[in-house]
Design a protein around this motif. Structure first.
Motif, short mmCIF file in Angstrom:
data_model
loop_
_atom_site.label_atom_id
_atom_site.label_comp_id
_atom_site.label_asym_id
_atom_site.label_seq_id
_atom_site.Cartn_x
_atom_site.Cartn_y
_atom_site.Cartn_z
N MET A 1 0.84 -1.20 0.00
CA MET A 1 0.00 0.00 0.00
C MET A 1 0.87 1.24 0.00
O MET A 1 2.07 1.18 0.30
CB MET A 1 -0.90 0.06 1.25
N THR A 2 0.25 2.38 -0.32
CA THR A 2 0.91 3.66 -0.11
C THR A 2 0.84 3.99 1.38
O THR A 2 0.09 3.36 2.14
CB THR A 2 0.24 4.78 -0.91
N PHE A 3 1.59 4.99 1.79
CA PHE A 3 1.57 5.39 3.21
C PHE A 3 0.17 5.81 3.67
O PHE A 3 -0.31 5.31 4.70
CB PHE A 3 2.59 6.51 3.46
N PRO A 4 -0.53 6.70 2.95
CA PRO A 4 -1.89 7.07 3.38
C PRO A 4 -2.84 5.87 3.41
O PRO A 4 -3.70 5.78 4.29
CB PRO A 4 -2.33 8.10 2.33
N GLU A 5 -2.71 4.98 2.42
CA GLU A 5 -3.58 3.80 2.40
C GLU A 5 -3.32 2.91 3.62
O GLU A 5 -4.27 2.37 4.22
CB GLU A 5 -3.36 3.01 1.10
N ALA A 6 -2.06 2.74 3.99
CA ALA A 6 -1.73 1.92 5.15
C ALA A 6 -2.25 2.54 6.44
O ALA A 6 -2.78 1.84 7.32
CB ALA A 6 -0.21 1.73 5.25
N ILE A 7 -2.13 3.86 6.56
CA ILE A 7 -2.65 4.55 7.74
C ILE A 7 -4.14 4.28 7.90
O ILE A 7 -4.63 3.89 8.98
CB ILE A 7 -2.39 6.07 7.64
N ASN A 8 -4.89 4.47 6.83
CA ASN A 8 -6.34 4.24 6.89
C ASN A 8 -6.67 2.77 7.12
O ASN A 8 -7.64 2.45 7.82
CB ASN A 8 -7.01 4.74 5.61
N HIS A 9 -5.89 1.89 6.52
CA HIS A 9 -6.14 0.45 6.69
C HIS A 9 -6.04 0.05 8.16
O HIS A 9 -6.90 -0.66 8.69
CB HIS A 9 -5.13 -0.35 5.87
N PHE A 10 -5.00 0.50 8.83
CA PHE A 10 -4.83 0.15 10.25
C PHE A 10 -5.92 0.80 11.10
O PHE A 10 -6.41 0.18 12.06
CB PHE A 10 -3.44 0.57 10.73
N ARG A 11 -6.28 2.02 10.78
CA ARG A 11 -7.34 2.69 11.54
C ARG A 11 -8.66 1.92 11.42
O ARG A 11 -9.33 1.66 12.43
CB ARG A 11 -7.52 4.11 11.03
N ILE A 12 -9.02 1.59 10.20
CA ILE A 12 -10.30 0.89 9.98
C ILE A 12 -10.28 -0.50 10.59
O ILE A 12 -11.27 -0.97 11.16
CB ILE A 12 -10.63 0.84 8.48
#
Length: 331
Positions: A266-277
């Motif tokens: 993933m990209t960095f923003p995508e990974a951030i949102n993935h972990f949050r969700i």
């Protein structure tokens, strides 16, 4: 050479420059083809519209086909600048039919101009399309403002593109609000400034002309990034950026980008949102009565709207629907 000729030459060189940029992005640049196609198509669309302006004040009897081609370029600028902005900001999983819907108006409008709409109807067609372009441009600015970029240079480049397209739009509005052919020619020159602005910044920006080099990351860097996500929960920090994590870990931002891709695809923003969700999903299953928006803030989202959009993107449903679905599966 009279003033018309000078303005025509100035704008004509800009059109050639825009087409050169488009050819480079589409035919030569090999990495990130989707983004390059969007950006190249944007330059072509702007060049078509400015080219129509040049023909109009240098050749007042320009054929209806030339005016219709200008409509095609004008109507494509809005969707293309929005799509490129969203793509460059990391929103790369948009379904194809979303794009297709936005190309219906350019297609239908161009066909109508070629076949049905005559000279007396061209003016209002251009005016309506210019207004539509404004809505796309405003949406693109909003997407840019709320997005978290992997690199500051990409954020800067996106802003430059939006500034250039905004200048082009102002030039088109100027043409509509003035009455003389000289004012129309000046409007074309103003639009040409937008192309020159992009070209000059493209020469200075590694986003366009510097080829992406293969980067190898060390196991130590990968371990640091993995620990930051999976043990230190850095994704819970509201508005966390890759530059902030870079300072915290003492690892260059570009290496963090590659580590995240290697670890999570993933990209960095995508990974951030993935972990949050993912964390919210676990918490929803633990408590049926928990306030969803409170969870959103707890895991790092700044607004409920950003949370709901990210949750639906990752799970395909709303938080409540997710709770109900999982409850039925475990019943």
């Amino acid at each position: 050479m009279n003033l018309y000729g000078i303005l025509g030459l100035f704008a004509g060189v800009a059109v050639t420059t825009g087409l050169f940029l488009a050819a480079y992005l589409v035919l030569i640049r090999k990495d990130d083809k989707v983004g390059n196609y969007f950006l190249g198509a944007l330059f072509i669309a702007i060049s078509l519209r400015v080219g129509k302006s040049i023909a109009y004040f240098l050749l007042p009897t320009v054929a209806d086909e030339g005016v219709a081609t200008g409509i095609l370029g004008l109507s494509l600028i809005g969707p293309l600048v929005l799509f490129y902005t969203a793509y460059a900001a990391g929103r790369k999983s948009i379904p194809w039919y979303y794009y297709a819907i936005h190309f219906l108006y350019p297609l239908v409008g161009t066909v109508l101009c070629f076949t049905v709409v005559k000279e007396e109807g061209f003016t209002w067609f251009y005016q309506i399309t210019t207004v539509i372009m404004l809505f796309y441009l405003l949406k693109a600015w909003k997407v840019n403002a709320v997005s978290t970029y992997e690199h500051e240079r990409m954020a800067s480049w996106n802003r430059q593109i939006l500034i250039a397209v905004s200048l082009v739009w102002i030039a088109f509005v100027y043409q509509h609000l003035t009455n003389t052919m000289m004012d129309y020619a000046i409007g074309a020159a103003i639009a040409a400034l937008g192309i020159y602005f992009v070209f000059i910044n493209a020469l200075r920006s590694p986003v366009v002309f510097q080829q992406t080099m293969k980067v190898e990351v060390s196991p130590l860097h990968v371990k640091k990034v993995k620990s930051a996500f999976e043990e230190e929960d850095i994704y819970k920090i509201p508005g966390i950026t890759i530059n902030q994590l870079s300072e915290q870990l003492q690892v260059p931002a570009y290496l963090i980008t590659h580590c995240v891709r290697e670890l999570y695809k993933m990209t960095f923003p995508e990974a951030i949102n993935h972990f949050r969700i993912s964390e919210v999903q676990s918490l929803l299953l633990m408590d049926d009565h928990v306030k969803v928006e409170a969870l959103a803030y707890d895991v790092g989202f700044k607004t409920p709207s950003a949370f709901y959009a990210a949750f639906k993107k990752q799970t395909g449903m709303s938080p409540k629907a997710y709770q109900q679905t999982m409850a039925l599966k475990t019943a």
